[in-house]
Design an enzyme around this catalytic site. Sequence first.
Site, PDB file in Angstrom:
ATOM      1  N   LYS A   8       0.807  -1.226   0.000  1.00 19.11           N
ATOM      2  CA  LYS A   8       0.000   0.000   0.000  1.00 19.11           C
ATOM      3  C   LYS A   8       0.841   1.279   0.000  1.00 19.11           C
ATOM      4  O   LYS A   8       0.483   2.251  -0.646  1.00 19.11           O
ATOM      5  CB  LYS A   8      -0.961   0.006   1.198  1.00 19.11           C
ATOM      6  CG  LYS A   8      -2.131  -0.966   1.029  1.00 19.11           C
ATOM      7  CD  LYS A   8      -3.108  -0.844   2.176  1.00 19.11           C
ATOM      8  CE  LYS A   8      -4.275  -1.792   1.985  1.00 19.11           C
ATOM      9  NZ  LYS A   8      -5.279  -1.696   3.044  1.00 19.11           N
ATOM     10  N   ARG A  29       0.651  -2.584  21.049  1.00 18.08           N
ATOM     11  CA  ARG A  29       1.557  -3.409  21.872  1.00 18.08           C
ATOM     12  C   ARG A  29       2.955  -2.793  21.900  1.00 18.08           C
ATOM     13  O   ARG A  29       3.705  -3.005  22.828  1.00 18.08           O
ATOM     14  CB  ARG A  29       1.594  -4.851  21.368  1.00 18.08           C
ATOM     15  CG  ARG A  29       2.198  -5.008  19.978  1.00 18.08           C
ATOM     16  CD  ARG A  29       2.412  -6.458  19.644  1.00 18.08           C
ATOM     17  NE  ARG A  29       2.817  -6.616  18.254  1.00 18.08           N
ATOM     18  CZ  ARG A  29       2.964  -7.770  17.651  1.00 18.08           C
ATOM     19  NH1 ARG A  29       2.710  -8.883  18.304  1.00 18.08           N
ATOM     20  NH2 ARG A  29       3.342  -7.842  16.405  1.00 18.08           N
TER      21      ARG A  29
HETATM   22  P1  NAP Z   1      -0.450  -3.781   9.762  1.00 15.50           P
HETATM   23  O1  NAP Z   1      -0.063  -2.546   9.054  1.00 15.50           O
HETATM   24  O2  NAP Z   1       0.384  -5.006   9.629  1.00 15.50           O
HETATM   25  O3  NAP Z   1      -0.592  -3.420  11.331  1.00 15.50           O
HETATM   26  C1  NAP Z   1      -0.952  -4.370  12.268  1.00 15.50           C
HETATM   27  C2  NAP Z   1      -0.984  -3.757  13.643  1.00 15.50           C
HETATM   28  O4  NAP Z   1      -1.409  -4.776  14.547  1.00 15.50           O
HETATM   29  C3  NAP Z   1       0.374  -3.275  14.149  1.00 15.50           C
HETATM   30  O5  NAP Z   1       0.169  -2.244  15.058  1.00 15.50           O
HETATM   31  C4  NAP Z   1       0.907  -4.512  14.864  1.00 15.50           C
HETATM   32  O6  NAP Z   1       1.813  -4.207  15.888  1.00 15.50           O
HETATM   33  C5  NAP Z   1      -0.362  -5.009  15.514  1.00 15.50           C
HETATM   34  N1  NAP Z   1      -0.286  -6.437  15.798  1.00 15.50           N
HETATM   35  C6  NAP Z   1       0.042  -7.430  14.945  1.00 15.50           C
HETATM   36  N2  NAP Z   1      -0.010  -8.613  15.583  1.00 15.50           N
HETATM   37  C7  NAP Z   1      -0.342  -8.345  16.868  1.00 15.50           C
HETATM   38  C8  NAP Z   1      -0.533  -9.154  18.015  1.00 15.50           C
HETATM   39  N3  NAP Z   1      -0.388 -10.486  17.970  1.00 15.50           N
HETATM   40  N4  NAP Z   1      -0.885  -8.547  19.182  1.00 15.50           N
HETATM   41  C9  NAP Z   1      -1.043  -7.216  19.232  1.00 15.50           C
HETATM   42  N5  NAP Z   1      -0.870  -6.386  18.177  1.00 15.50           N
HETATM   43  C10 NAP Z   1      -0.532  -6.961  17.013  1.00 15.50           C
HETATM   44  O7  NAP Z   1      -1.901  -4.248   9.332  1.00 15.50           O
HETATM   45  P2  NAP Z   1      -3.120  -3.281   8.925  1.00 15.50           P
HETATM   46  O8  NAP Z   1      -3.138  -3.087   7.453  1.00 15.50           O
HETATM   47  O9  NAP Z   1      -3.091  -2.109   9.820  1.00 15.50           O
HETATM   48  O10 NAP Z   1      -4.368  -4.216   9.269  1.00 15.50           O
HETATM   49  C11 NAP Z   1      -4.770  -4.458  10.593  1.00 15.50           C
HETATM   50  C12 NAP Z   1      -6.064  -5.229  10.566  1.00 15.50           C
HETATM   51  O11 NAP Z   1      -7.090  -4.383  10.045  1.00 15.50           O
HETATM   52  C13 NAP Z   1      -5.993  -6.404   9.573  1.00 15.50           C
HETATM   53  O12 NAP Z   1      -5.638  -7.562  10.214  1.00 15.50           O
HETATM   54  C14 NAP Z   1      -7.368  -6.465   8.972  1.00 15.50           C
HETATM   55  O13 NAP Z   1      -8.123  -7.445   9.618  1.00 15.50           O
HETATM   56  C15 NAP Z   1      -7.980  -5.120   9.256  1.00 15.50           C
HETATM   57  N6  NAP Z   1      -8.286  -4.423   7.996  1.00 15.50           N
HETATM   58  C16 NAP Z   1      -9.551  -4.481   7.577  1.00 15.50           C
HETATM   59  C17 NAP Z   1      -9.925  -3.850   6.417  1.00 15.50           C
HETATM   60  C18 NAP Z   1     -11.349  -3.937   5.990  1.00 15.50           C
HETATM   61  O14 NAP Z   1     -11.639  -3.635   4.836  1.00 15.50           O
HETATM   62  N7  NAP Z   1     -12.243  -4.295   6.885  1.00 15.50           N
HETATM   63  C19 NAP Z   1      -8.984  -3.140   5.670  1.00 15.50           C
HETATM   64  C20 NAP Z   1      -7.658  -3.078   6.139  1.00 15.50           C
HETATM   65  C21 NAP Z   1      -7.325  -3.736   7.306  1.00 15.50           C
HETATM   66  P3  NAP Z   1       3.411  -4.175  15.619  1.00 15.50           P
HETATM   67  O15 NAP Z   1       3.637  -2.973  14.758  1.00 15.50           O
HETATM   68  O16 NAP Z   1       3.987  -4.083  16.962  1.00 15.50           O
HETATM   69  O17 NAP Z   1       3.747  -5.448  14.892  1.00 15.50           O
END
Ligand code: NAP
Length: 509
Positions: free
Chosen positions: A290, A381
């Site tokens: 992205k 976290r």
């Molecule tokens: P990302 O950029 O990889 O960020 C993930 C976040 O979650 C980071 O802050 C990460 O912390 C934290 N995290 C990962 N594993 C964890 C764990 N086991 N315990 C606590 N925190 C944890 O991902 P993203 O794009 O933001 O997406 C996050 C979630 O949003 C996705 O999993 C998805 O389900 C959802 N999402 C939904 C849509 C939709 O259309 N509904 C669209 C986009 C995303 P660290 O940085 O410390 O690793």
Amino acid sequence: MENAETALRHGSFIELRLDWVNEPREVLPLIPLLLKRKAGPKAKDTPLLQATCRRMQNGGLYRGSVADQIEILINAAAAGCRIVDLEVESALIAREQAVAVLRRDALLIVSYHDFVSMPVIDKAMRQLLRFPADYYKLVGTANRQSDNLIALDFLQSVKKRPGEQGKWIAFCMGDAGVPSRVLALSRGSAFLYASCPQKAPSLLAAPGQIDSDKLLNDYRADKLNRRTAIFGLLGNPVKHSLGAAIHNASFRAKKIDAVYLPLLASDLKDFRKAAAKYPLSGFSVTIPHKEAILRMADKADKTTLKTGAANTVRIHRGKWEAINTDIDGILVPLRHAYGLSENDTLPPDFRAVVVGTGGAARGAVIALQILRCPNIFVAGRNHAKAKKLAREKGGQAITVASLTDENFDLLIHATPVGMWPQTEESFLQADQINASTVFDLIYNPVETRLLKIARQLGCRTISGMEMFLVQAAGQFEHWTGEKAPLPLMRRVAMDELKQFQLQQQNAQR
Ligand code: NAP
């Protein structure tokens, strides 16, 4: 036999992989029985059977000699198989005369497979053409998007050679090769191979194979042509995305000649080259591209630039126009929940916390700012990352531990904890959920463990499915200029999720 009968319920042309049974000779007497069945979804067609008995050393499971392999194929033809497939490696050992015998009772395919990469096409073609045949099959493995174009361009070029039209089958194996499978017929492939639709993910005859129902009903592979607009999902992984199901269903409902494909890619330079050659009309972007795609775009709006990430690109005259419909995906459900119209803002004492510090959390902070949320908190976290996000995008960092002592109007959860298959997990426990509304951005499952706990606590809950649908509708509208069929998108997404979960449960049994 059971698999063949299942396949005949879905289509009339089926490939019998004789090398997949322990003793291929023992199943030959079943061929006339299969031919007596009526085939296809309406059970009114006569079956057309192809026999393949590929040797172990050539990517199949048959352990016998080439002479035995050829004898089995001759007997399969005598039993009623109209087509037989012999791989070029066996043909080279058997030599021309022995191979020619296979055409006595059946149509012959001579096939070339590369299970690692794309072959040198001219060399593979020369090898195949040594053997007079009714069809030639040239299959490589795609490791990058541009590999698809090698197969598709080959089909285009071979169409122009005198006597070769309708004789060639070409596509790529591997998850990156799915576009070549879907587009092959539109570029002149004589036919396509698909797997049999099953309740659980089945053994695929080749990596990247799509089931026949999906290929014909979702992708409409037999209805596409050279002018069909091509869209897709760029990312890694892209396998379990709902995007293909909902966008393809929407194109069909709106009678738009377009198709949406999974575009698995890690090399973005190569992707850019392939995008120009397909040519793509636009694409969605998911993890991990992205941010990089926004840097590669020729144009982007202010909000997208502020977010620092794009999830949608429209390609106009070769130029990439990037937008981020994820922001609307968060904004629209919030406006709906709080009864806000476009220019309305949240009340002056409103308190919202975003849990997570990644891309989705960043989008959530920006959406809250658009709603003029006066108190935005960020927790994660990794507290240093929460501080950085709060500093860069606006807000205040708080620790996850302090969530037990705070009160919020809104909690937005933006970590993957609780997402399928970890559906029993929740990053936050009941004592940390002190908010009247909880919005979990996860959409699979539709109701996460976090949302279940929140509902039991009496909170209003919003599912990530709402975000998913709004962002997908925004993409559709950006690409086509037409209103997205939201109710249809919702129905298709829910059906697709149900099917996915059933398949996974069956696979675990
Ligand atoms: P990302 O950029 O990889 O960020 C993930 C976040 O979650 C980071 O802050 C990460 O912390 C934290 N995290 C990962 N594993 C964890 C764990 N086991 N315990 C606590 N925190 C944890 O991902 P993203 O794009 O933001 O997406 C996050 C979630 O949003 C996705 O999993 C998805 O389900 C959802 N999402 C939904 C849509 C939709 O259309 N509904 C669209 C986009 C995303 P660290 O940085 O410390 O690793």
